[in-house]
Design an enzyme around this catalytic site. Structure first.
Site, PDB file in Angstrom:
ATOM      1  N   ASP A   1     -19.342  10.574  16.394  1.00  0.00           N
ATOM      2  CA  ASP A   1     -19.588  11.027  17.756  1.00  0.00           C
ATOM      3  C   ASP A   1     -19.841  12.538  17.704  1.00  0.00           C
ATOM      4  O   ASP A   1     -18.999  13.302  17.224  1.00  0.00           O
ATOM      5  CB  ASP A   1     -18.372  10.691  18.633  1.00  0.00           C
ATOM      6  CG  ASP A   1     -18.604  11.034  20.092  1.00  0.00           C
ATOM      7  OD1 ASP A   1     -19.293  12.035  20.374  1.00  0.00           O
ATOM      8  OD2 ASP A   1     -18.056  10.318  20.953  1.00  0.00           O
TER       9      ASP A   1
ATOM     10  N   LYS B   1     -23.472  18.575  27.538  1.00  0.00           N
ATOM     11  CA  LYS B   1     -22.504  19.599  27.132  1.00  0.00           C
ATOM     12  C   LYS B   1     -23.272  20.809  26.587  1.00  0.00           C
ATOM     13  O   LYS B   1     -23.914  21.516  27.348  1.00  0.00           O
ATOM     14  CB  LYS B   1     -21.511  18.998  26.145  1.00  0.00           C
ATOM     15  CG  LYS B   1     -20.614  17.935  26.824  1.00  0.00           C
ATOM     16  CD  LYS B   1     -19.698  17.179  25.901  1.00  0.00           C
ATOM     17  CE  LYS B   1     -18.849  16.186  26.710  1.00  0.00           C
ATOM     18  NZ  LYS B   1     -18.206  15.164  25.885  1.00  0.00           N
TER      19      LYS B   1
ATOM     20  N   ARG C   1      -8.852  25.255  27.781  1.00  0.00           N
ATOM     21  CA  ARG C   1      -9.969  25.110  26.858  1.00  0.00           C
ATOM     22  C   ARG C   1     -11.116  26.025  27.274  1.00  0.00           C
ATOM     23  O   ARG C   1     -11.451  26.126  28.449  1.00  0.00           O
ATOM     24  CB  ARG C   1     -10.413  23.642  26.924  1.00  0.00           C
ATOM     25  CG  ARG C   1     -11.333  23.189  25.861  1.00  0.00           C
ATOM     26  CD  ARG C   1     -11.478  21.689  25.950  1.00  0.00           C
ATOM     27  NE  ARG C   1     -12.219  21.284  27.147  1.00  0.00           N
ATOM     28  CZ  ARG C   1     -12.983  20.177  27.214  1.00  0.00           C
ATOM     29  NH1 ARG C   1     -13.076  19.380  26.166  1.00  0.00           N
ATOM     30  NH2 ARG C   1     -13.618  19.876  28.315  1.00  0.00           N
TER      31      ARG C   1
HETATM   32  C1  LIG Z   1     -17.777  13.899  26.614  1.00  0.00           C
HETATM   33  C2  LIG Z   1     -17.416  12.805  25.689  1.00  0.00           C
HETATM   34  C3  LIG Z   1     -17.682  11.466  25.999  1.00  0.00           C
HETATM   35  C4  LIG Z   1     -18.241  11.099  27.352  1.00  0.00           C
HETATM   36  O1  LIG Z   1     -18.868   9.876  27.370  1.00  0.00           O
HETATM   37  P1  LIG Z   1     -19.829   9.512  28.577  1.00  0.00           P
HETATM   38  O2  LIG Z   1     -20.038   8.062  28.430  1.00  0.00           O
HETATM   39  O3  LIG Z   1     -21.066  10.331  28.428  1.00  0.00           O
HETATM   40  O4  LIG Z   1     -19.133   9.854  29.854  1.00  0.00           O
HETATM   41  C5  LIG Z   1     -17.421  10.499  25.050  1.00  0.00           C
HETATM   42  N1  LIG Z   1     -16.888  10.834  23.854  1.00  0.00           N
HETATM   43  C6  LIG Z   1     -16.577  12.110  23.536  1.00  0.00           C
HETATM   44  C7  LIG Z   1     -16.004  12.433  22.204  1.00  0.00           C
HETATM   45  C8  LIG Z   1     -16.810  13.128  24.447  1.00  0.00           C
HETATM   46  O5  LIG Z   1     -16.484  14.377  24.157  1.00  0.00           O
END
Ligand SMILES: *Cc1c(COP(=O)(O)O)cnc(C)c1O
Length: 397
Positions: free
Chosen positions: A184, A210, A356
């Site tokens: 991820d 982000k 943060r």
């Molecule tokens: C921000 C974030 C998400 C968010 O997922 P969405 O389905 O886009 O809301 C998922 N995993 C991680 C590690 C994140 O930081």
């Protein structure tokens, strides 16, 4: 060499705000409103449904996927855009598990983002609990790689602390026991150099709202390594991932390679906003961003530690072990964050006690860092956070 004065100029930043939350939602690029407006007018207005072909809307998940591929060391033709990160993680995980039959464990860590873990749990249940999710502390991941592990699913940079995993080493260790990896990149893409092919990653997914600044609701993306692309299955057989969506066959035939990871109709306007953001990145070298992010983060940590003894560093001290965010522990962190937001410094709070701060060199300067330290020091030294209105929790923190 990236010109950071130029990049800063490419964003709308409200007067009087120091924005240290681009790790959660990046600011609005100046070019984005026109870019989105163009999809409405003339494209949507004059082309109507023919826009899918004439304006290239239908292929956007793949054309924009290729742009992203070039930014994360992925092979062209192996990234598609769409849906949300949670959904892309689900698809990647399901595909990886199917490639490792007979193995029972999805290994992840306790610092992972809850949605990734929820997705894994739900998928395991759907698969009749033949697969189970095991989470261990981040520093113990390697020690738990056994031949029971089907998939190692990790977020490279911890969303709370900023701690960074060694993607290359862990991928190699996972492969050594026969497991596949799902990475991820939520807090990596746009924050530090990513080299998926160089790390031999199997699957990856990330979001674009982000560090990339694609806007609220910007679509996610998924990567499938070329060696898996023909055999990887999609758990979500949507019509847009069909080999011939407009044949309207009653049976599903997967599109080739990563295109089968498309699900439904792409969010064309959101993708246009994302393209506006990517145009800025065309002028940016991510290695420069990394170097500058480290400089600014070190400056921030030094300033906070010198002036705010109440705060305890939550991020790793070694910059090589961090992503592009810095966190501090403070018991009344929620109230303290509200107090500094009220004074124009925007960061965020993550339970139970983490303040943060995202350090995004595209639009954060040394003067911003110094200004943020000054305001934080004032709030801490004078306990300005200790007011009832700062302690009322909002839904989004
Ligand atoms: C921000 C974030 C998400 C968010 O997922 P969405 O389905 O886009 O809301 C998922 N995993 C991680 C590690 C994140 O930081």
């Amino acid at each position: 060499m990236t010109d950071f004065a130029w990049t800063r100029d490419q964003f709308h930043l409200p007067e009087g705000v120091i924005y240290l939350d681009g790790n959660s939602l990046g600011p609005l690029p100046r070019a984005t409103p026109d870019r989105v407006a163009q999809v409405m007018r003339p494209e949507w207005e004059t082309m109507l449904i023919t826009g899918w072909t004439k304006a290239g809307w239908h292929m956007k998940p793949e054309t924009v996927g290729d742009r992203i591929a070039g930014m994360i060391g992925a092979e062209a033709g192996h990234v598609v855009v769409g849906d949300t990160l949670s959904i892309k993680i689900y698809q990647a995980l399901a595909a990886a598990i199917a490639l490792r039959p007979g193995r029972s464990v999805i290994l992840s860590d306790t610092g992972n983002f809850p949605s990734d873990l929820y997705m894994a749990e739900g998928l395991a249940r759907t698969l009749g609990n033949q697969t189970r999710l095991v989470t261990v502390p981040p520093e113990e991941v390697a020690a738990h790689l056994t031949d029971e592990v089907a998939v190692l699913m990790l977020t490279e940079v911890d969303y709370r602390t900023g701690r960074r995993h060694d993607m290359k080493a862990l991928t190699e260790q996972a492969h050594a026991v026969g497991a596949l990896t799902v990475w991820d990149l939520a807090h990596s893409f746009g924050a530090l150099p990513v080299d998926l092919a160089g790390c031999n990653a199997d699957f990856a997914a990330g979001c674009t709202y982000k560090y990339i600044n694609g806007g609220p609701g910007a679509p996610a993306f998924i990567y499938v390594a070329p060696r898996h692309a023909d055999v990887a299955d999609t758990a979500l057989q949507g019509w847009q991932g069909h080999e011939a969506p407009f044949a309207f066959d009653l049976g599903y035939r997967p599109a080739s390679k990563v295109a089968k990871m498309r699900v439904g109709t792409p969010p064309v306007m959101q993708i246009a906003a994302l393209e506006g953001a990517l145009d800025v990145w065309d002028h940016v070298d991510i290695h420069d961003v990394r170097a500058r992010s480290i400089e600014l983060s070190e400056r921030f940590i030094a300033g906070v530690e010198a002036h705010c003894p109440q705060l305890r560093l939550g991020a790793p001290r070694d910059p090589q072990q961090r992503g592009s965010q810095v966190s501090f522990h403070f018991e009344e962190g929620y109230a303290a964050m509200q107090a500094i937001i009220a004074r124009g410094v925007i960061g965020d709070f993550r339970a139970p006690d983490i303040m943060r701060f995202g350090i995004c060199p595209l639009y954060v300067s040394e003067a911003d860092i110094d200004g943020a330290v000054e305001i934080l020091a004032d709030v801490m030294t004078n306990a300005l956070w200790d007011r009832p209105e700062y302690k009322v929790r909002a839904i989004v923190t």
